[in-house]
Scaffold this motif. Structure first.
Motif, mmCIF file in Angstrom:
data_model
loop_
_atom_site.group_PDB
_atom_site.id
_atom_site.type_symbol
_atom_site.label_atom_id
_atom_site.label_comp_id
_atom_site.label_asym_id
_atom_site.label_seq_id
_atom_site.Cartn_x
_atom_site.Cartn_y
_atom_site.Cartn_z
ATOM 1 N N CYS A 36 0.881 -1.293 0.150
ATOM 2 C CA CYS A 36 0.067 0.250 -0.115
ATOM 3 C C CYS A 36 1.049 1.333 -0.285
ATOM 4 C CB CYS A 36 -0.714 0.115 1.336
ATOM 5 S SG CYS A 36 -2.301 -1.187 1.226
ATOM 6 N N GLN A 39 2.195 1.974 -3.472
ATOM 7 C CA GLN A 39 1.454 1.946 -4.765
ATOM 8 C C GLN A 39 1.236 3.783 -4.209
ATOM 9 O OE1 GLN A 39 0.256 0.457 -6.613
ATOM 10 N NE2 GLN A 39 -1.563 1.661 -7.856
ATOM 11 N N VAL A 43 1.140 6.557 -7.398
ATOM 12 C CA VAL A 43 -0.299 6.921 -7.213
ATOM 13 C C VAL A 43 0.003 9.069 -7.394
ATOM 14 C CG1 VAL A 43 -2.400 7.893 -7.352
ATOM 15 C CG2 VAL A 43 -1.717 5.234 -7.314
ATOM 16 N N ALA A 136 3.543 -0.465 -9.650
ATOM 17 C CA ALA A 136 2.231 -0.920 -9.408
ATOM 18 C C ALA A 136 1.790 -2.092 -9.701
ATOM 19 C CB ALA A 136 1.362 0.426 -10.210
ATOM 20 N N TRP A 160 -5.850 -1.118 -0.329
ATOM 21 C CA TRP A 160 -4.713 -0.812 -1.453
ATOM 22 C C TRP A 160 -5.769 0.079 -2.141
ATOM 23 C CZ3 TRP A 160 -5.141 -1.357 -6.632
ATOM 24 C CH2 TRP A 160 -4.275 -1.300 -6.967
ATOM 25 N N MET A 164 -4.850 4.070 -2.981
ATOM 26 C CA MET A 164 -3.962 4.777 -4.210
ATOM 27 C C MET A 164 -4.628 5.622 -4.547
ATOM 28 S SD MET A 164 -4.715 2.274 -7.707
ATOM 29 C CE MET A 164 -6.821 2.593 -7.440
ATOM 30 N N ASN A 420 -4.631 -0.845 -14.398
ATOM 31 C CA ASN A 420 -3.501 -0.098 -14.076
ATOM 32 C C ASN A 420 -3.657 0.694 -15.557
ATOM 33 O OD1 ASN A 420 -2.992 0.585 -11.970
ATOM 34 N ND2 ASN A 420 -2.209 -1.455 -11.728
#
Length: 498
Positions: A36, A39, A43, A136, A160, A164, A420
């Protein structure tokens, strides 16, 4: 020596990997936190530089085109390589892919922070995108291969997805604070200590999982080259609309090349023995539909942050810090929506949550498009902004669950890479379309005369948000066609049996 693939298996009914002989089971909590956090960092970097661009431009004497490419270079590297990055996670294992992507991303952040001109900074941002494209998909693959029990996996994917979504929303806040109080270079330097800490934590806590047979030797090189070049050309053509008209060769040339390259990719995938993207995965109606919903929702949401950032600073006269803080309510709403989705999806399945989320966002976009040039944040922005982001929080995790339901474990990286990719391409398309609509409307209003610059800008931003509502309405229509919870459960059972 690392644990062999055959010794890391989930304990029955727990979703927790069993201990290797003579050792303790890997900490699923640690794996979740590491995935997490990585990510979030990836992002965050999509949006963190936006409010730092004026400071970068003044310090490095950037041209307007150079300023745009600081953002676009990251998007180009990220979106163009996501499919390849997802497949790499399947072939070499998520741990190796995670460490490789994280290392490239962290080193590129350091180089970017030290850059003394536009060229090195843009190159570093592109390298960040490449690292992010490998990192990612690996984060989601880690979660899907670590948490095997359905409820545990749902909770993990909820965390998650919330992280994100919050990363995208927090980018403007963090970027504004760092630019104001530490300098623009820290929007890049901040990744270095975080990246080093995550790298060391991954070495200690992420188990050596199974690696696809043959590793990279089974890589479909022609497919990898054509799809990466095709997606890169597609994104390049789309982002070129920021400085060229849709009829310009600088736009339609790359788009035409993208069409040819992606057609060649499809032909290659139907012929090779070990395709990068087995075409059978695209026959999964749920996966394709959920990814289209993700793309449409992403098109609206990515552009909304951009439009509101300009509205705050160019119309309402906010500073970088104040503009960043104005996004806090959206971050909270996203997290709230994600938590609601996580707590209810096992009872409802993804379809009702996706419908509710896209409907809520559509109402928010329609309301937000009515803001005024002399408006205020509490009256004109706060309410509809919270609706838009609450809907986003409700939608993101269910879309990911729907897209990955029934996907065999050995294709988890590919499925996450597809998700993604659709999200990032949707964001690039949405930003290009909404930015074009806003600038065209503003120019038309100024040419007609009788309005102030602030009013013309507001009219352009409002028209762009109406187009965003069209995107979310199309996403709502797609969500309504998804299968029910029972149908998804049957597809998951079938995949497990296979």
């Amino acid at each position: 020596m690392g644990t062999s693939p055959s010794t890391v298996r989930p304990s029955a009914g727990t979703g927790r990997p069993a201990a290797p002989p003579g050792g303790r089971p890997p900490s699923t909590t640690a794996v979740l936190v590491i995935a997490c956090a990585a990510q979030f960092m990836v992002v965050l970097d999509v949006s963190i530089v936006n409010v730092a661009l004026p400071a970068m431009r003044a310090d490095l004497h950037l041209t307007p085109a150079g300023q745009q490419w600081i953002v676009n270079a990251y998007t180009l590297g990220f979106a163009g390589l996501l499919l390849l990055g997802g497949r790499i996670a399947d072939l070499v294992g998520p741990r190796r892919a995670f460490l490789t992507g994280l290392g490239v991303f962290t080193l590129a952040s350091l180089v970017g922070g030290l850059a003394d001109g536009a060229g090195p900074l843009i190159a570093a941002r592109a390298a960040q995108g490449v690292g992010g494209a490998v990192l990612a998909p690996a984060t989601l693959t880690l979660i899907m291969t670590t948490f095997t029990e359905p409820r545990a996996r749902t909770r993990a994917m909820g965390a998650w997805s919330a992280v994100m979504a919050a990363g995208g929303a927090a980018g403007a806040v963090v970027g504004g604070l760092l630019t104001e109080y530490a300098g623009w270079r820290w929007v890049l330097f901040v990744n270095v200590p975080v990246g080093v800490a995550l790298f060391l934590a991954a070495l200690a806590y992420v188990p050596r999982g199974a690696v696809g047979r043959g590793g990279l030797r089974r890589m479909d090189l022609p497919g990898a080259v054509t799809v990466t070049a095709g997606l890169t050309a597609l994104v390049y053509g789309i982002i070129s609309t920021e400085s060229h008209g849709w009829g310009s060769p600088a736009v339609w040339g790359p788009l035409a090349a993208a069409g040819l390259l992606l057609a060649a990719f499809t032909l290659i995938e139907s012929k090779v023995a070990h395709p990068l993207v087995p075409l059978r995965i695209l026959r999964r109606r749920t996966l394709v539909t959920a990814n289209i919903v993700t793309m449409l929702a992403g098109a609206a949401m990515f552009a909304m942050w951009f439009v509101l950032s300009l509205y705050f600073q160019q119309v309402l006269g906010y500073s970088a810090v104040r503009a960043g803080l104005a996004f806090v309510a959206g971050s909270v709403a996203i997290i709230a929506g994600s938590q609601i989705a996580t707590r209810t999806i096992t009872r409802t399945g993804p379809r009702p949550l996706l419908v509710a989320g896209t409907l809520t966002s559509t109402v928010g976009f329609l309301w937000l498009s009515r803001f005024a040039a002399d408006g205020s944040y509490p009256v004109d922005v706060l309410g509809p902004f919270v609706l838009c982001t609450l809907g986003m929080g409700l939608s993101m995790m269910p879309a990911t669950v729907a897209a990955t339901s029934g996907v065999p474990r050995e294709e988890a990286g590919l499925a996450s890479g597809l998700t993604n990719t659709f999200r990032q391409v949707g964001g690039a398309v949405g930003l290009a379309v909404l930015a074009t609509v806003a600038s065209h409307t503003t120019a038309t209003r100024l040419a007609e005369g009788g309005v102030s610059a602030a009013q013309a800008l507001t009219d352009g931003f409002g028209r762009a948000l109406l187009v965003g509502a069209v995107f979310t309405t199309c996403a709502l229509a797609g969500a309504l066609t998804l299968p029910t919870r029972r149908a998804l459960a049957r597809s998951g059972d079938a995949a497990a049996g296979a």
